[in-house]
Design an enzyme around this catalytic site. Structure first.
Site, PDB file in Angstrom:
ATOM      1  CB  THR A  20      58.211  73.528 113.120  1.00  0.00           C
ATOM      2  OG1 THR A  20      59.281  73.776 112.196  1.00  0.00           O
ATOM      3  CG2 THR A  20      57.449  72.283 112.698  1.00  0.00           C
ATOM      4  CD1 TRP A  21      60.164  80.874 113.432  1.00  0.00           C
ATOM      5  CD2 TRP A  21      58.683  81.997 112.219  1.00  0.00           C
ATOM      6  NE1 TRP A  21      60.659  82.138 113.266  1.00  0.00           N
ATOM      7  CE2 TRP A  21      59.760  82.859 112.525  1.00  0.00           C
ATOM      8  CE3 TRP A  21      57.620  82.495 111.449  1.00  0.00           C
ATOM      9  CZ2 TRP A  21      59.806  84.189 112.101  1.00  0.00           C
ATOM     10  CZ3 TRP A  21      57.673  83.804 111.025  1.00  0.00           C
ATOM     11  CH2 TRP A  21      58.758  84.639 111.349  1.00  0.00           C
ATOM     12  CG  ASP A  49      58.540  74.832 106.406  1.00  0.00           C
ATOM     13  OD1 ASP A  49      59.129  74.721 105.314  1.00  0.00           O
ATOM     14  OD2 ASP A  49      58.728  75.775 107.201  1.00  0.00           O
ATOM     15  CE1 TYR A  54      62.117  79.358 110.412  1.00  0.00           C
ATOM     16  CE2 TYR A  54      60.918  77.289 110.401  1.00  0.00           C
ATOM     17  CZ  TYR A  54      61.193  78.510 109.837  1.00  0.00           C
ATOM     18  OH  TYR A  54      60.534  78.893 108.690  1.00  0.00           O
ATOM     19  CD  GLN A 164      58.389  78.028 103.718  1.00  0.00           C
ATOM     20  OE1 GLN A 164      58.570  78.474 104.843  1.00  0.00           O
ATOM     21  NE2 GLN A 164      58.670  76.767 103.411  1.00  0.00           N
ATOM     22  CE1 TYR A 192      57.022  84.290 106.449  1.00  0.00           C
ATOM     23  CE2 TYR A 192      57.881  83.391 104.399  1.00  0.00           C
ATOM     24  CZ  TYR A 192      57.809  84.419 105.326  1.00  0.00           C
ATOM     25  OH  TYR A 192      58.528  85.570 105.126  1.00  0.00           O
ATOM     26  CG  LEU A 195      46.379  80.920 110.695  1.00  0.00           C
ATOM     27  CD1 LEU A 195      46.183  80.035 111.910  1.00  0.00           C
ATOM     28  CD2 LEU A 195      45.075  81.068 109.933  1.00  0.00           C
TER      29      LEU A 195
END
Length: 284
Positions: A20-21, A49, A54, A164, A192, A195
């Site tokens: 959810t960054w 997460d 954030y 993480q 994390y 992509l």
């Protein structure tokens, strides 16, 4: 079949989670972000997460709204900033996070990265949170091999269940030693940004070529799905890509059905070479 990952506590969750960054930063996207998280839960995903950092709590607020009526469906992860990792700071930060998340506990609470507060103090505070029922388990984030060694030597360090870190085709440094170190300690690795950042990695011609060889339940595979399938092949690892829309979320889910063969993996190794020596832990 959806691959599962088991924590040393015995809790088992799907290897694909939801990051959810940056969620909550744009008010106009809030409804899409909430819909994406809820679609993931509808599809059987469990891990969400987030972190107090954030958006200064805005991400936690989005998550709280998304899960308010279905808390039991979620394995909820949040993080405390190292500047708040003192005995009093941990309690204050966790209390504030729980308010934004609209719940009375998180399943996994992480130290976001190592700071100046002694690990002994932070871990003792985590244990107290667990005794109070505010968290179910705890771990760390952005810890390299030497940091994990210190965790093991610290009081309560054996209760660390996760680490993480950044991991993707373009950031493979943890393969040299950290992945195996985490597994040896029964600490689940959470990847994390699997992509990459900014989309540059996904424009690589090799990813495009491999994508053309594969199909998913949604149709032809995309480079992003190949990159995610590559991360998800690792055992004892949870990938937490962000999906700000339901469309992207469903693409991530479909990537679980891709099985990369030896030729695919060899081509990816050539385009994105694995580490040949120890490199400092990369962080973004």
């Amino acid at each position: 079949m959806t691959r599962k990952v088991r924590f040393k506590s015995g809790v088992e969750v799907p290897a694909l989670g939801m990051g959810t960054w940056n969620m909550g930063d744009d008010v106009s996207l809030r409804s899409d972000e909430i819909a994406s998280l809820q679609a993931g839960l509808d599809a059987g995903l469990r891990v969400i997460d987030t972190a107090e950092m954030y958006g200064n709590g805005r991400s936690e607020s989005v998550v709280g709204e998304a899960i308010e009526k279905r808390r039991d469906d979620v394995f909820l992860v949040s993080k405390v900033l190292p500047s708040n990792a003192s005995a009093k700071g941990v309690l204050r930060s966790c209390t504030d996070s729980l308010k934004r998340l609209r719940t009375d506990y998180v399943d996994l609470y992480l130290l976001h990265w190592r700071g100046s507060v002694p690990l002994e103090e932070t871990f003792e505070a985590f244990e107290k949170l667990r005794d109070r029922g505010m968290i179910r388990s705890w771990g760390v984030s952005n810890f390299d091999t030497d940091d994990m060694e210190k965790v093991e030597l610290t009081d309560h360090g054996e209760n660390c269940v996760a680490n993480q870190v950044l991991y993707s085709l373009s950031h493979r440094g943890i393969e040299f030693d950290l992945l195996e170190e985490d597994r040896a300690r029964q600490a689940v690795t959470m990847a994390y940004s699997p992509l990459g950042q900014g989309g540059g990695m996904l424009k690589d011609n090799v990813l495009a070529k491999i994508a053309r060889k594969h199909t998913t339940s949604q149709g032809p595979a995309t480079p992003a799905q190949i990159a995610l399938a590559w991360v998800l092949r690792q055992p004892s690892l949870i990938a937490i890509p962000k999906a700000g829309s339901k469309k992207h979320l469903l693409e991530n889910i479909a990537a679980q059905g891709i099985r990369l063969n030896d030729d695919d993996l060899a081509a990816l190794d050539k385009a994105f070479p694995p580490p040949g020596k120890k490199v400092p832990l990369e962080v973004i």
